[in-house]
Design a protein around this motif. Sequence first.
Motif, PDB file in Angstrom:
ATOM      1  N   ASN A  35       0.838  -1.187   0.000  1.00  0.00           N
ATOM      2  CA  ASN A  35       0.000   0.000   0.000  1.00  0.00           C
ATOM      3  C   ASN A  35       0.875   1.239   0.000  1.00  0.00           C
ATOM      4  OD1 ASN A  35      -2.891  -1.033   0.511  1.00  0.00           O
ATOM      5  ND2 ASN A  35      -1.679  -2.089   2.074  1.00  0.00           N
ATOM      6  N   GLN A  38      -0.377   6.827   2.997  1.00  0.00           N
ATOM      7  CA  GLN A  38      -1.582   7.636   2.889  1.00  0.00           C
ATOM      8  C   GLN A  38      -1.231   9.123   2.953  1.00  0.00           C
ATOM      9  OE1 GLN A  38      -4.492   6.236   2.197  1.00  0.00           O
ATOM     10  NE2 GLN A  38      -3.410   4.295   2.198  1.00  0.00           N
ATOM     11  N   ARG A 585      -2.164  -1.606   7.430  1.00  0.00           N
ATOM     12  CA  ARG A 585      -3.319  -1.163   6.653  1.00  0.00           C
ATOM     13  C   ARG A 585      -4.050   0.050   7.243  1.00  0.00           C
ATOM     14  NH1 ARG A 585      -4.901  -4.817   2.814  1.00  0.00           N
ATOM     15  NH2 ARG A 585      -3.919  -6.873   2.886  1.00  0.00           N
ATOM     16  N   THR A 631      -8.135   5.795   8.276  1.00  0.00           N
ATOM     17  CA  THR A 631      -8.209   5.238   6.922  1.00  0.00           C
ATOM     18  C   THR A 631      -7.707   3.803   6.944  1.00  0.00           C
ATOM     19  OG1 THR A 631      -7.767   7.438   6.002  1.00  0.00           O
ATOM     20  CG2 THR A 631      -7.510   5.557   4.528  1.00  0.00           C
ATOM     21  N   TYR A 632      -8.509   2.890   6.417  1.00  0.00           N
ATOM     22  CA  TYR A 632      -8.158   1.469   6.430  1.00  0.00           C
ATOM     23  C   TYR A 632      -8.182   0.933   5.005  1.00  0.00           C
ATOM     24  CZ  TYR A 632      -7.952  -3.403   7.881  1.00  0.00           C
ATOM     25  OH  TYR A 632      -7.564  -4.710   8.061  1.00  0.00           O
ATOM     26  N   SER A 633      -7.105   0.261   4.609  1.00  0.00           N
ATOM     27  CA  SER A 633      -6.990  -0.339   3.276  1.00  0.00           C
ATOM     28  C   SER A 633      -7.407  -1.797   3.345  1.00  0.00           C
ATOM     29  CB  SER A 633      -5.553  -0.218   2.761  1.00  0.00           C
ATOM     30  OG  SER A 633      -5.179   1.135   2.637  1.00  0.00           O
ATOM     31  N   ASN A 636      -5.384  -3.406  -1.977  1.00  0.00           N
ATOM     32  CA  ASN A 636      -4.703  -2.360  -2.724  1.00  0.00           C
ATOM     33  C   ASN A 636      -5.679  -1.489  -3.494  1.00  0.00           C
ATOM     34  OD1 ASN A 636      -2.225  -3.223  -1.848  1.00  0.00           O
ATOM     35  ND2 ASN A 636      -1.797  -4.466  -3.666  1.00  0.00           N
ATOM     36  N   GLN A 639     -10.349   1.238  -0.145  1.00  0.00           N
ATOM     37  CA  GLN A 639     -10.123   1.904   1.132  1.00  0.00           C
ATOM     38  C   GLN A 639     -11.456   2.325   1.728  1.00  0.00           C
ATOM     39  OE1 GLN A 639      -7.669   5.316   0.298  1.00  0.00           O
ATOM     40  NE2 GLN A 639      -5.802   4.273   0.934  1.00  0.00           N
ATOM     41  N   GLY A 641     -12.945   4.645   5.327  1.00  0.00           N
ATOM     42  CA  GLY A 641     -12.464   5.526   6.378  1.00  0.00           C
ATOM     43  C   GLY A 641     -13.576   6.264   7.073  1.00  0.00           C
ATOM     44  N   THR A 681     -15.316   7.250  -5.500  1.00  0.00           N
ATOM     45  CA  THR A 681     -15.401   7.535  -4.064  1.00  0.00           C
ATOM     46  C   THR A 681     -16.826   7.888  -3.680  1.00  0.00           C
ATOM     47  OG1 THR A 681     -13.136   8.421  -4.090  1.00  0.00           O
ATOM     48  CG2 THR A 681     -14.495   8.941  -2.171  1.00  0.00           C
TER      49      THR A 681
END
Length: 717
Positions: A35, A38, A585, A631-633, A636, A639, A641, A681
């Motif tokens: 990743n 951020q 992540r 923010t969490y992935s 890849n 995401q 958040g 998004t």
Amino acid sequence: MNKKNTALVLLFGACQSVWAADQAVELETLTVNGNEEQPSGVLLDTPIKTGSRLGLTARETPASVSVADRAVIEARGAKDTQDVINAMTGINASANPGYGGFVTYRGFTQNQITQLFNGINLGYSSAARPVDAWVMDRVELIGGPSTFLYGAGAVGGSINYISKLASREQQVLEGRLRYGSFDESEVAFGVNQALGGSDANHFMRLDFSRGHSNGYIDRNDRDTDSLAFSLLSDLTPDLSHTLAVEYLEDSEDSPYWGSPILKPTGRSMEIDEDRRFENYNVADGRYEQRVRWLRSILDYRLSDTTSLQNTIYHYNAQRDYRNLEQYAYTANNRLVERSASLLQRHDQNVLGNRLELSHEHALFGLNSQWAGGFDISRMRQTLHPRSGGGYDSVDPDHFDPGSFDDIPGMAAGLQKQRRHEVKTQALFVENRLQLSERLALLSGLRYDYLDMEVTNYGTVSATSPAFFERSWEPLSGRLGLVYDLSSSANLYLQYSTSADLPAGALASATYSNVGLFDLSKGEQWEVGSKFDFLDGRGSATVALYQIVRRDFAVRDSSNPNLMVQAGQQTSRGIELAGKLQVTERLQAEANYAYVDAQYDEFNEAVGGVSVSREGNNPINVPASVANLWLTYSLSNALQVGTDARYVASVYADNANTLKAPSYTLYGLFARYRIDEHTALTARLRNLTDEVYAKQAYGTQYYMGAPRSFDVSLDLRF
């Protein structure tokens, strides 16, 4: 232990812990794979333009600095510059049409916070209406007095909005489509193109955005257009020129000026939530703004250690208002009394030239960096106000909003009242001297000569002469020390001064505001630290400060009909900001600001009697402002958040008898990267549908947006 002592312990304890970790403890290393890092507003090692003219990083600058670069602006879904700055440490901003650039920071508001466009000071907060974020490259904030950088004003701090410019990239094509609640939409694109082959010497950039919204308040439509073009030409290996042209247009139908609070008015302001979205302005109320910018930027590298930049700039704007602006309930809350009609036009233009020279050499065997130059400008503004008092009373459940021309006296049209011309000549110099391997000294000094001429086309009186002229010669500066505790942590200490108008702004100040007064003076002491921790997984900043502003205009204690220069305000506070890669992540980022702002001396005329407001808080200044992002992935490509924003309660009057409640806003987002060029998004704002006042004044409550949802498609090739 009081808040100040607690903050001191926190500051030095954190620095000692980081220093000890760097010297003695080997932390477990976490490798982040799969990743990209951020985006973050805590950028310690990126050169910034606003904290100094020396090209220093935030870590090297002895001041609290916040930065929102392009990646941060996009990651947080900022729609305009107001969204951008509200995510910065300690800032609370709103865009009531009458206070289009309203900002509160470090206990100060309006013209006490300088808002710059590409480092250019327009000297008028109403010129700082929110701009579509698409045309912005970055926004930077420096806390505390910064008159030594940008001229009179800036006792609380400076915000710098920096536009996108052509770069030497061969080709970039990007675009956005966004649609959401209240029919809010955005269409935007940008292109950066080399004009020629791989050895091209000319590069152009074009950006355009168009926004529309039906508004979350009834009958309040808004349209915006932004167009920016720039051409970068490498004339020789050492000489380049950039031509930048921007056009911004903003228009609102029946602008929302606020909601009346219920009576009887207790300490806590309340509105009728059943009438939450009612608009009491007239049907043909209007706000319009048209702005044109032109800049010619010449960069010349004289040698490896010396460079010169010259910027010629021109700003032209016309702002028009046609509204019925004040509303109050009758005693039984059955009718709304409407008043304060205003027909107004601002014709403003600024023409100037700024020359900056930077040089690096050895001074007494020590590394030394210099920056200096001069700035000359002429600002002209003509004001055309026509105003009226009480108008009518309407039933809020069903009423005809009426027409502005039906208000007595308003159909006569604009009337020219005053013309302001302000000429500025300034000399400035900065230096950074590396005293030792760990210790650096920064100094800055600026001298301004301000000449103001005001012509009155209206009724002449003792307090409104046909013509008056004033001049001031402020001298302001900064001294700062930066000490490196280790390669990843430092301490800094600074003292800075400011000079600003005792009341109002030169672009609109009346004789009673400035005719008899010297400039108000301010000074700040600030101590802080900037450091990395956990092997670079986290970064943080902390700052403690005290600002004292003296000699601003207040009511005479013996004659409340007169103004005297005697006021004083003190602001003490702490600011914290940090980011942490919690896991491979998950990233967390937060900022928090606390300020204790009080009047030490301030008298207000109430019913013909002078009343002391000593110890009271300034209007619309929250004691605490905080922001949080997680923010969490999930992969890849995907995401998710959440974010939260807290703003403490604020007073709506100098007596501190009316208070708008505190509020907390929550948001959610999910971003899916379809391929390397395309991202989708979805964002939910104000998740709990909080009813809150973004700004409070008198008996009106300027309400923020309710729960909303939007989806955007972003492309980049």
